[in-house]
Every structure is written in C-alpha cells, then in structure tokens.
Enzyme design. Structure first.
Site, PDB file in Angstrom:
ATOM      1  N   TYR A 146      -8.706 -12.167  11.911  1.00  0.00           N
ATOM      2  CA  TYR A 146      -7.910 -10.938  12.051  1.00  0.00           C
ATOM      3  C   TYR A 146      -7.422 -10.781  13.495  1.00  0.00           C
ATOM      4  CZ  TYR A 146      -6.302  -6.388  10.377  1.00  0.00           C
ATOM      5  OH  TYR A 146      -5.524  -5.327  10.000  1.00  0.00           O
ATOM      6  N   ILE A 182       0.850  -1.197   0.000  1.00  0.00           N
ATOM      7  CA  ILE A 182       0.000   0.000   0.000  1.00  0.00           C
ATOM      8  C   ILE A 182       0.892   1.255   0.000  1.00  0.00           C
ATOM      9  CG2 ILE A 182      -1.633   1.318   1.411  1.00  0.00           C
ATOM     10  CD1 ILE A 182      -2.876  -1.391   2.254  1.00  0.00           C
ATOM     11  N   ALA A 203       2.091  -8.997  13.288  1.00  0.00           N
ATOM     12  CA  ALA A 203       1.655  -9.842  14.408  1.00  0.00           C
ATOM     13  C   ALA A 203       2.206 -11.235  14.168  1.00  0.00           C
ATOM     14  CB  ALA A 203       0.137  -9.893  14.500  1.00  0.00           C
ATOM     15  N   LYS A 232      -5.322  -2.710  15.626  1.00  0.00           N
ATOM     16  CA  LYS A 232      -5.871  -1.620  14.799  1.00  0.00           C
ATOM     17  C   LYS A 232      -6.810  -0.729  15.617  1.00  0.00           C
ATOM     18  CE  LYS A 232      -3.815  -2.478  10.853  1.00  0.00           C
ATOM     19  NZ  LYS A 232      -2.548  -1.764  10.561  1.00  0.00           N
TER      20      LYS A 232
HETATM   21  O1  0WD Z   1      -5.447  -5.828   3.061  1.00  0.00           O
HETATM   22  C1  0WD Z   1      -4.446  -5.191   3.355  1.00  0.00           C
HETATM   23  N1  0WD Z   1      -3.293  -5.477   2.800  1.00  0.00           N
HETATM   24  C2  0WD Z   1      -4.567  -4.079   4.330  1.00  0.00           C
HETATM   25  C3  0WD Z   1      -3.460  -3.587   4.962  1.00  0.00           C
HETATM   26  C4  0WD Z   1      -5.918  -3.553   4.614  1.00  0.00           C
HETATM   27  C5  0WD Z   1      -5.914  -2.459   5.550  1.00  0.00           C
HETATM   28  C6  0WD Z   1      -4.790  -2.032   6.168  1.00  0.00           C
HETATM   29  N2  0WD Z   1      -3.573  -2.599   5.869  1.00  0.00           N
HETATM   30  C7  0WD Z   1      -2.412  -2.090   6.566  1.00  0.00           C
HETATM   31  C8  0WD Z   1      -1.500  -3.093   7.208  1.00  0.00           C
HETATM   32  O2  0WD Z   1      -2.020  -3.584   8.427  1.00  0.00           O
HETATM   33  C9  0WD Z   1      -0.264  -2.238   7.417  1.00  0.00           C
HETATM   34  O3  0WD Z   1      -0.437  -1.406   8.545  1.00  0.00           O
HETATM   35  O4  0WD Z   1      -1.585  -1.412   5.668  1.00  0.00           O
HETATM   36  C10 0WD Z   1      -0.263  -1.371   6.160  1.00  0.00           C
HETATM   37  C11 0WD Z   1       0.673  -1.812   5.060  1.00  0.00           C
HETATM   38  O5  0WD Z   1       0.467  -3.169   4.787  1.00  0.00           O
HETATM   39  P1  0WD Z   1       0.562  -3.830   3.340  1.00  0.00           P
HETATM   40  O6  0WD Z   1       0.922  -2.823   2.325  1.00  0.00           O
HETATM   41  O7  0WD Z   1      -0.663  -4.636   3.177  1.00  0.00           O
HETATM   42  O8  0WD Z   1       1.715  -4.903   3.527  1.00  0.00           O
HETATM   43  P2  0WD Z   1       3.276  -4.999   3.163  1.00  0.00           P
HETATM   44  O9  0WD Z   1       3.504  -4.678   1.738  1.00  0.00           O
HETATM   45  O10 0WD Z   1       3.708  -6.355   3.617  1.00  0.00           O
HETATM   46  O11 0WD Z   1       3.927  -3.886   4.058  1.00  0.00           O
HETATM   47  C12 0WD Z   1       3.953  -3.941   5.448  1.00  0.00           C
HETATM   48  C13 0WD Z   1       5.364  -3.800   5.865  1.00  0.00           C
HETATM   49  C14 0WD Z   1       6.234  -5.027   6.052  1.00  0.00           C
HETATM   50  O12 0WD Z   1       6.258  -5.932   5.140  1.00  0.00           O
HETATM   51  P3  0WD Z   1       6.499  -7.489   5.629  1.00  0.00           P
HETATM   52  O13 0WD Z   1       5.557  -8.192   4.730  1.00  0.00           O
HETATM   53  O14 0WD Z   1       7.921  -7.730   5.384  1.00  0.00           O
HETATM   54  O15 0WD Z   1       6.090  -7.649   7.074  1.00  0.00           O
HETATM   55  O16 0WD Z   1       5.534  -3.341   7.165  1.00  0.00           O
HETATM   56  C15 0WD Z   1       6.924  -3.376   7.386  1.00  0.00           C
HETATM   57  C16 0WD Z   1       7.524  -4.337   6.413  1.00  0.00           C
HETATM   58  O17 0WD Z   1       8.185  -3.688   5.388  1.00  0.00           O
HETATM   59  N3  0WD Z   1       7.309  -3.810   8.706  1.00  0.00           N
HETATM   60  C17 0WD Z   1       8.215  -3.147   9.409  1.00  0.00           C
HETATM   61  N4  0WD Z   1       8.888  -2.021   9.131  1.00  0.00           N
HETATM   62  C18 0WD Z   1       9.756  -1.599  10.047  1.00  0.00           C
HETATM   63  N5  0WD Z   1       9.971  -2.233  11.208  1.00  0.00           N
HETATM   64  C19 0WD Z   1       8.367  -3.869  10.595  1.00  0.00           C
HETATM   65  C20 0WD Z   1       9.305  -3.370  11.515  1.00  0.00           C
HETATM   66  N6  0WD Z   1       9.572  -3.989  12.672  1.00  0.00           N
HETATM   67  N7  0WD Z   1       7.564  -4.963  10.564  1.00  0.00           N
HETATM   68  C21 0WD Z   1       6.912  -4.909   9.402  1.00  0.00           C
END
Ligand code: 0WD
Length: 254
Positions: A155, A19, A95, A162
C-alpha cells in the site's frame, strides 16, 4: 427518507463497482438529489448512464481534481443547477504505479507529490471552492483505508496519503464546525474496484481480511454506501472529525 430534500455532489464514480456508486445508491434510495462528476471522457461514458439511473442526467460535470480550473467550473455549474448543496462525497485517490509496490524508499518526489495532490489536497481545495454553496447543516465525506494507520503490504505511498487524508479530515472538521459543516471519513475494508486493481497482490489483501476479521467476510459497496448515507444525513448530526471503520471489524484485531 433520511435524505429527502438534500442535494449534493459525488466525486469519484468510475463505474458501478466504485465505492462512490454504492454511496450514491444508498443516498438516492433515501431521497437525495445527486450531481456526479467524471475524471475524463472515457469515464464520462460510464458515469452518464449511472447519473441517468438516479434521475441526474442533467447533473453530470467534468472534474479532474488536479486541475483547479475544473474545480472552479464545477462550483459555477452546481451553483447554477442546484443552488445550495448539503453534502459532498470525495471518493478519489491516485498514486503512480511505482508508489504501490517495491521498496518504499525508492518513491520519487514526483510520484509523492501527485499522490498527495490528488488523494489529499483535493479534499481541501474542493471544500474551499464549494464552501459558498454549502448549507449550514451539511456534511462532507471522504474515503480512507487502514493502510494509513498500520503497515499494509504494497500500500506504500497510498498509506502515507491516507494518513494525511485522515488528519486533513480532522483539521477540516474543527475548522468548519463553526459553519455547521461536518467532515468525516469512512475507512473501508478492501473491495475489488478499478483503483484497487492498481495495488499489487490485492487478492491476498481480500483473502487476509476475510479470514482475519471478526465477521469473517469482506465488505460490499452497498455496506459502505449505507454507512456513508448515515454520515451524510442528519442521523449523524453530532458526528464530525470521525474515521468510521466499515471493515467487518478487521481494525480491532491484534
Ligand atoms: O479497497 C478499496 N477499493 C478501498 C478504496 C478501500 C478503502 C478506501 N478506498 C478508497 C480509495 O482509496 C478512494 O479514495 O475509496 C476511494 C474510491 O475508490 P474505489 O471506489 O475503490 O475506486 P474507483 O472506482 O477506481 O474510483 C476512484 C476514482 C478513479 O477511478 P480510476 O480507477 O479511474 O482512477 O477516483 C477518481 C477516478 O474516477 N479519480 C479522480 N477524479 C478526479 N480527478 C482523479 C482525478 N485527478 N484521479 C482519480
């Protein structure tokens, strides 16, 4: 060019499905200068080309938000390379797997603490550490999901995180309003990303949302990106403490 002259940092790009990538694209298209962070070396390989795509190859920094030293180092780097900044995007959540399926009451304290630390407290800590760099017309954005308001199957722990994140957004908004800093969240509909892959039966969530939302479609990272750009720009200069749904209207359905 709604973001012309604005500089900021986006945390949470993991790849071009993130995102945060959609938000970066929309902000760059409107003239923003963007710094990026990456969680670890394996993600660095994906984030550097993305930063390069936006002309930010010299603005890429490590930042694991569970490590306060890395947040402090990020502040130093941003100060040196950008000086003042106008926006922060916090698009980070985590998580442990045990918190995203099974019986809710089985969640361990360790898993609970990790999820709250990375998904919620990090927003407070980043805001505090980067605050000296924020202009008095700046905007902070985080990402939430409807599972923080209503029960969504599997979830579980992230729903509780959240809920805490949404209230954190509101308390920060009140606290920082006096400094000309706005704080908002987007509650996005489900999107297939790396983080989403950790949620059991995510495909069912996508199908359910598509079938039961007024617009009868799932949302894209570009759609979330455009709404994010609005909340980060002066277009939303009177909006703070808001949880803005970008979910094809799913949340209004009974
Ligand atoms: O359906 C969805 N994908 C939704 C996501 C619906 C509504 C909200 N969100 C939220 C997520 O909960 C999150 O807060 O959007 C946000 C971004 O999520 P995303 O774009 O869906 O997921 P992703 O591309 O995986 O980015 C999240 C990233 C991590 O990726 P990974 O997959 O490696 O966990 O958060 C980062 C990491 O790059 N992250 C961290 N960054 C710094 N320090 C850490 C950390 N300790 N842990 C995770």
């Amino acid at each position: 060019m709604f973001m012309k002259g604005k500089k900021g940092v986006i945390l949470g790009v993991a790849n071009d499905k993130s995102i945060a990538y959609g938000i970066a694209k929309a902000c760059a298209a409107q003239g923003a200068q963007i710094a990026f962070t990456y969680l670890n070396d394996s993600l660095k390989k994906r984030v550097v080309p993305i930063a390069t795509e936006f002309g930010s190859e010299n603005l890429v920094y490590p930042c694991d938000v569970s490590n306060p030293e890395e947040i402090k180092a990020l502040k130093e780097s941003l100060e040196k390379d950008l000086g003042q900044i106008d926006f922060i995007v916090h698009s980070i959540a985590f998580a442990p797997k045990e918190g995203l399926s099974g019986r809710f009451y089985d969640i361990s304290k360790e898993a609970f603490d990790i999820a709250m630390d990375i998904s919620v407290y990090s927003l407070i800590e980043i805001t505090r550490e980067l605050k000296p760099l924020l202009s008095n017309n700046s905007s902070i954005l985080t990402l939430s999901y409807y599972g923080g308001v209503k029960y969504i199957p599997n979830y579980n722990l992230m729903g509780v995180a959240k809920a805490a994140l949404e209230m954190t957004t509101k308390y920060l908004a009140e606290d920082l309003g006096r400094d000309g800093i706005r704080v908002n969240a987007i509650s996005a509909g489900p999107i297939k990303t790396l983080a989403a892959a950790g949620i059991s039966d995510f495909r069912f969530m996508l199908k359910w949302n598509e079938a039961h939302s007024p617009l009868k479609k799932n949302v894209t990272i570009d759609e979330v990106g455009n709404s994010g750009m609005y909340l980060l720009s002066d277009l939303s200069s009177a909006v703070t403490g808001e949880i803005h749904y970008v979910d094809s209207g799913f949340n209004i359905m009974g």
